[in-house]
Enzyme design. Structure first.
Site, PDB file in Angstrom:
ATOM      1  N   SER A 158       0.852  -1.194   0.000  1.00 18.72           N
ATOM      2  CA  SER A 158       0.000   0.000   0.000  1.00 18.72           C
ATOM      3  C   SER A 158       0.880   1.234   0.000  1.00 18.72           C
ATOM      4  O   SER A 158       1.638   1.458   0.952  1.00 18.72           O
ATOM      5  CB  SER A 158      -0.886   0.012   1.240  1.00 18.72           C
ATOM      6  N   HIS A 163      -1.106  -1.267  -4.408  1.00 15.66           N
ATOM      7  CA  HIS A 163      -2.381  -0.961  -3.757  1.00 15.66           C
ATOM      8  C   HIS A 163      -2.476   0.549  -3.519  1.00 15.66           C
ATOM      9  O   HIS A 163      -1.617   1.144  -2.867  1.00 15.66           O
ATOM     10  CB  HIS A 163      -2.452  -1.731  -2.439  1.00 15.66           C
ATOM     11  N   ASP A 178      -4.768   3.548  -2.013  1.00 16.83           N
ATOM     12  CA  ASP A 178      -5.873   3.859  -1.101  1.00 16.83           C
ATOM     13  C   ASP A 178      -6.418   5.249  -1.397  1.00 16.83           C
ATOM     14  O   ASP A 178      -5.730   6.252  -1.201  1.00 16.83           O
ATOM     15  CB  ASP A 178      -5.377   3.790   0.352  1.00 16.83           C
ATOM     16  N   MET A 190      -9.129   7.957  -0.382  1.00 20.88           N
ATOM     17  CA  MET A 190     -10.034   8.335   0.725  1.00 20.88           C
ATOM     18  C   MET A 190     -10.561   9.745   0.478  1.00 20.88           C
ATOM     19  O   MET A 190      -9.801  10.626   0.071  1.00 20.88           O
ATOM     20  CB  MET A 190      -9.260   8.309   2.043  1.00 20.88           C
ATOM     21  N   HIS A 231      -8.292   0.893  -4.187  1.00 16.06           N
ATOM     22  CA  HIS A 231      -9.216   0.665  -3.077  1.00 16.06           C
ATOM     23  C   HIS A 231      -9.916   1.978  -2.759  1.00 16.06           C
ATOM     24  O   HIS A 231      -9.309   2.884  -2.196  1.00 16.06           O
ATOM     25  CB  HIS A 231      -8.390   0.146  -1.872  1.00 16.06           C
ATOM     26  N   MET A 251     -12.298   4.312  -0.720  1.00 16.34           N
ATOM     27  CA  MET A 251     -12.939   4.484   0.589  1.00 16.34           C
ATOM     28  C   MET A 251     -13.650   5.823   0.520  1.00 16.34           C
ATOM     29  O   MET A 251     -13.180   6.840   1.054  1.00 16.34           O
ATOM     30  CB  MET A 251     -11.875   4.470   1.706  1.00 16.34           C
ATOM     31  N   MET A 260     -11.328  -6.143   5.160  1.00 14.91           N
ATOM     32  CA  MET A 260     -10.524  -5.229   5.973  1.00 14.91           C
ATOM     33  C   MET A 260     -10.181  -5.906   7.295  1.00 14.91           C
ATOM     34  O   MET A 260     -11.053  -6.452   7.977  1.00 14.91           O
ATOM     35  CB  MET A 260     -11.294  -3.934   6.278  1.00 14.91           C
ATOM     36  N   ASP A 272      -6.568  -6.683   3.976  1.00 12.42           N
ATOM     37  CA  ASP A 272      -5.906  -5.375   4.031  1.00 12.42           C
ATOM     38  C   ASP A 272      -5.904  -4.825   5.450  1.00 12.42           C
ATOM     39  O   ASP A 272      -6.971  -4.602   6.025  1.00 12.42           O
ATOM     40  CB  ASP A 272      -6.670  -4.432   3.088  1.00 12.42           C
TER      41      ASP A 272
HETATM   42  C1  DX5 Z   1      -6.278   1.361   5.448  1.00 12.09           C
HETATM   43  C2  DX5 Z   1      -5.766   1.020   4.083  1.00 12.09           C
HETATM   44  C3  DX5 Z   1      -4.649   0.034   4.049  1.00 12.09           C
HETATM   45  C4  DX5 Z   1      -3.443   0.418   4.844  1.00 12.09           C
HETATM   46  C5  DX5 Z   1      -2.531  -0.765   4.998  1.00 12.09           C
HETATM   47  O1  DX5 Z   1      -7.432   2.126   5.296  1.00 12.09           O
HETATM   48  O2  DX5 Z   1      -6.813   0.470   3.300  1.00 12.09           O
HETATM   49  O3  DX5 Z   1      -4.317  -0.282   2.718  1.00 12.09           O
HETATM   50  O4  DX5 Z   1      -2.766   1.496   4.332  1.00 12.09           O
HETATM   51  O5  DX5 Z   1      -1.438  -0.391   5.776  1.00 12.09           O
HETATM   52  P1  DX5 Z   1      -0.822  -1.323   6.917  1.00 12.09           P
HETATM   53  O6  DX5 Z   1      -0.337  -2.566   6.256  1.00 12.09           O
HETATM   54  O7  DX5 Z   1       0.237  -0.486   7.503  1.00 12.09           O
HETATM   55  O8  DX5 Z   1      -1.960  -1.638   7.879  1.00 12.09           O
HETATM   56 ZN    ZN Z   2      -6.372  -0.383   1.317  1.00 13.16          ZN
END
Ligand code: DX5
Ligand code: ZN
Length: 212
Positions: free
Chosen positions: A6, A31, A33, A35, A64, A66, A135, A173
């Protein structure tokens, strides 16, 4: 086991170098993220930054979402041709329709379940999905503690997938490390996301190989 680092845990000041290092280090996906500051209490990156990531990446993107307005974000990111776009079931009233939309771009659709959401929520969508993302932390931040109930959930989901004769992948994740990876593998998990575990290691290559 496939590994998707990520980039939330990467150094954004040198993002091109970070991407190159994880790709050369043997990752399978990148990956990303996304948000929106509404669905989760954090704000990350949009298509301008992700298009720069896509330019240097030699591995496919796993996006991903969110966010609250999934359709808007799918339309924004589809031109970047990611391998997967995943959206949260908790923020979508019309998941079947959105899955068809993602597929219409030639992108593999995936649904994400928060730690409390049972796999039965998506039972009747399984045949339309390429992947289910479970998750193992509350979404919003990297570096959180792994919630172990995800292992039982993955096992249950794997049973649902096998019973239907499907090949839907299971991704996990949040808080993944060398201590919980064996349990995840044994539960039938195919892909893990790892943020801090990879980017806090002096060698990204070693971190990725140790998980594999
Ligand atoms: C959290 C994200 C993850 C996160 C994973 O909302 O979806 O992808 O960044 O990071 P680690 O492996 O540090 O938990
Ligand atoms: Zn993620």
């Amino acid at each position: 086991m496939k590994i998707a680092p990520s980039i939330l845990s990467a150094d954004f000041g040198i993002l091109d170098i970070e991407i190159k290092k994880i790709c050369d280090g043997g990752c399978d996906y990148i990956h990303v993220d996304v948000m929106d500051g509404h669905f989760v209490p954090n704000l990350t990156i949009g298509p301008v930054v992700v298009s720069s990531v896509a330019k240097v990446a030699t591995k496919p993107l796993d996006i991903h979402l969110m966010v609250e307005n999934n359709t808007f974000f799918v339309e924004l990111f589809a031109p970047l041709e990611p391998e997967f776009i995943s959206f949260h079931i908790e923020s979508e009233s019309h998941p079947h329709r959105l899955i068809q939309k993602i597929k219409s771009y030639g992108i593999k659709p995936a649904i994400v379940l928060n730690p409390h959401t049972p796999p039965e929520m998506i039972e009747y969508l399984l045949e339309d999905l390429e992947m289910v993302l479970l998750m193992s932390v509350n979404p919003g931040f990297g570096g959180q503690k792994f919630i172990p109930s995800v292992i039982e959930k993955a096992r249950k989901l794997k049973g649902m997938i096998s019973k239907r004769g499907l090949k839907t992948l299971i991704e996990v994740d949040g808080g993944v490390n060398d201590k919980n990876i064996d349990d995840l593998k044994n539960a039938g998990v195919d892909v893990v996301v790892a943020g801090n575990y990879v980017f806090n290691n002096p060698s990204y290559k070693d971190a990725i190989s140790s998980l594999k």
